[in-house]
Motif scaffolding. Sequence first.
Motif, PDB file in Angstrom:
ATOM      1  N   GLY A 277     -13.691  -5.591  -1.190  1.00  0.00           N
ATOM      2  CA  GLY A 277     -13.205  -4.262  -1.561  1.00  0.00           C
ATOM      3  C   GLY A 277     -11.945  -4.319  -2.401  1.00  0.00           C
ATOM      4  N   ASN A 278     -11.368  -3.168  -2.620  1.00  0.00           N
ATOM      5  CA  ASN A 278     -10.170  -3.049  -3.439  1.00  0.00           C
ATOM      6  C   ASN A 278      -8.933  -3.295  -2.579  1.00  0.00           C
ATOM      7  OD1 ASN A 278      -8.373  -2.514  -5.453  1.00  0.00           O
ATOM      8  ND2 ASN A 278      -8.590  -0.295  -5.336  1.00  0.00           N
ATOM      9  N   GLU A 279      -8.629  -4.547  -2.340  1.00  0.00           N
ATOM     10  CA  GLU A 279      -7.515  -4.921  -1.481  1.00  0.00           C
ATOM     11  C   GLU A 279      -6.644  -5.961  -2.180  1.00  0.00           C
ATOM     12  OE1 GLU A 279      -7.732  -7.044   2.561  1.00  0.00           O
ATOM     13  OE2 GLU A 279      -8.151  -4.972   3.064  1.00  0.00           O
ATOM     14  N   CYS A 280      -6.269  -5.663  -3.421  1.00  0.00           N
ATOM     15  CA  CYS A 280      -5.474  -6.602  -4.214  1.00  0.00           C
ATOM     16  C   CYS A 280      -4.208  -5.950  -4.749  1.00  0.00           C
ATOM     17  CB  CYS A 280      -6.300  -7.127  -5.395  1.00  0.00           C
ATOM     18  SG  CYS A 280      -7.672  -8.166  -4.879  1.00  0.00           S
TER      19      CYS A 280
ATOM     20  N   GLN B  15       0.844  -1.191   0.000  1.00  0.00           N
ATOM     21  CA  GLN B  15       0.000   0.000   0.000  1.00  0.00           C
ATOM     22  C   GLN B  15       0.878   1.238   0.000  1.00  0.00           C
ATOM     23  OE1 GLN B  15      -2.644   0.182   3.357  1.00  0.00           O
ATOM     24  NE2 GLN B  15      -3.929   1.692   2.407  1.00  0.00           N
TER      25      GLN B  15
ATOM     26  N   TYR C 143     -12.580 -10.447   1.404  1.00  0.00           N
ATOM     27  CA  TYR C 143     -12.940  -9.031   1.400  1.00  0.00           C
ATOM     28  C   TYR C 143     -13.285  -8.626  -0.016  1.00  0.00           C
ATOM     29  CZ  TYR C 143     -12.459  -3.984   2.025  1.00  0.00           C
ATOM     30  OH  TYR C 143     -12.681  -2.626   2.056  1.00  0.00           O
TER      31      TYR C 143
ATOM     32  N   LYS D  96      -1.599  -4.775  -7.280  1.00  0.00           N
ATOM     33  CA  LYS D  96      -1.580  -4.365  -8.682  1.00  0.00           C
ATOM     34  C   LYS D  96      -0.152  -4.537  -9.163  1.00  0.00           C
ATOM     35  CE  LYS D  96      -5.394  -1.170  -8.206  1.00  0.00           C
ATOM     36  NZ  LYS D  96      -5.857   0.214  -8.261  1.00  0.00           N
TER      37      LYS D  96
ATOM     38  N   CYS E 160      -3.949 -10.708  -2.334  1.00  0.00           N
ATOM     39  CA  CYS E 160      -5.352 -10.307  -2.325  1.00  0.00           C
ATOM     40  C   CYS E 160      -6.054 -11.005  -1.160  1.00  0.00           C
ATOM     41  CB  CYS E 160      -6.020 -10.691  -3.644  1.00  0.00           C
ATOM     42  SG  CYS E 160      -7.566  -9.826  -3.949  1.00  0.00           S
TER      43      CYS E 160
END
Length: 109
Positions: free
Chosen positions: A76-79, A2, A74, A81, A70
């Motif tokens: 949501g956007n928790e992968c 992140q 969940y 990239k 990932c």
Amino acid sequence: LQKGQVSARIETQGQFYSSNAVDIPFDQWTHIAAVKDGANLSLYVNGEMRSRILTPPFIYSSAMNVGVGCNPNYGGNECLKGSLAKFKLWGRALTDEEGTKLYHVGSVN
């Protein structure tokens, strides 16, 4: 991963244990290893132990899945990239020396 930082994290039964976030270079191959050994969760970046936290020695979970890059539980956007070049899982914790050797040599044997 992140905001250009990586951490080692364990989530179970609504609790989570996360190492301190560590900066990693952008657009560059980086070796990352997380090791759970007893009450320690360690994060290695390019063969160097960069963060270590205390966790419960044993973590119990009824989960039937695991996520790498990932969170499968969940929506949501928790992968991640990006891409993973290799993924290895050992049935035991690696020592500090093995973690460093894995980065430099590519094997602990």
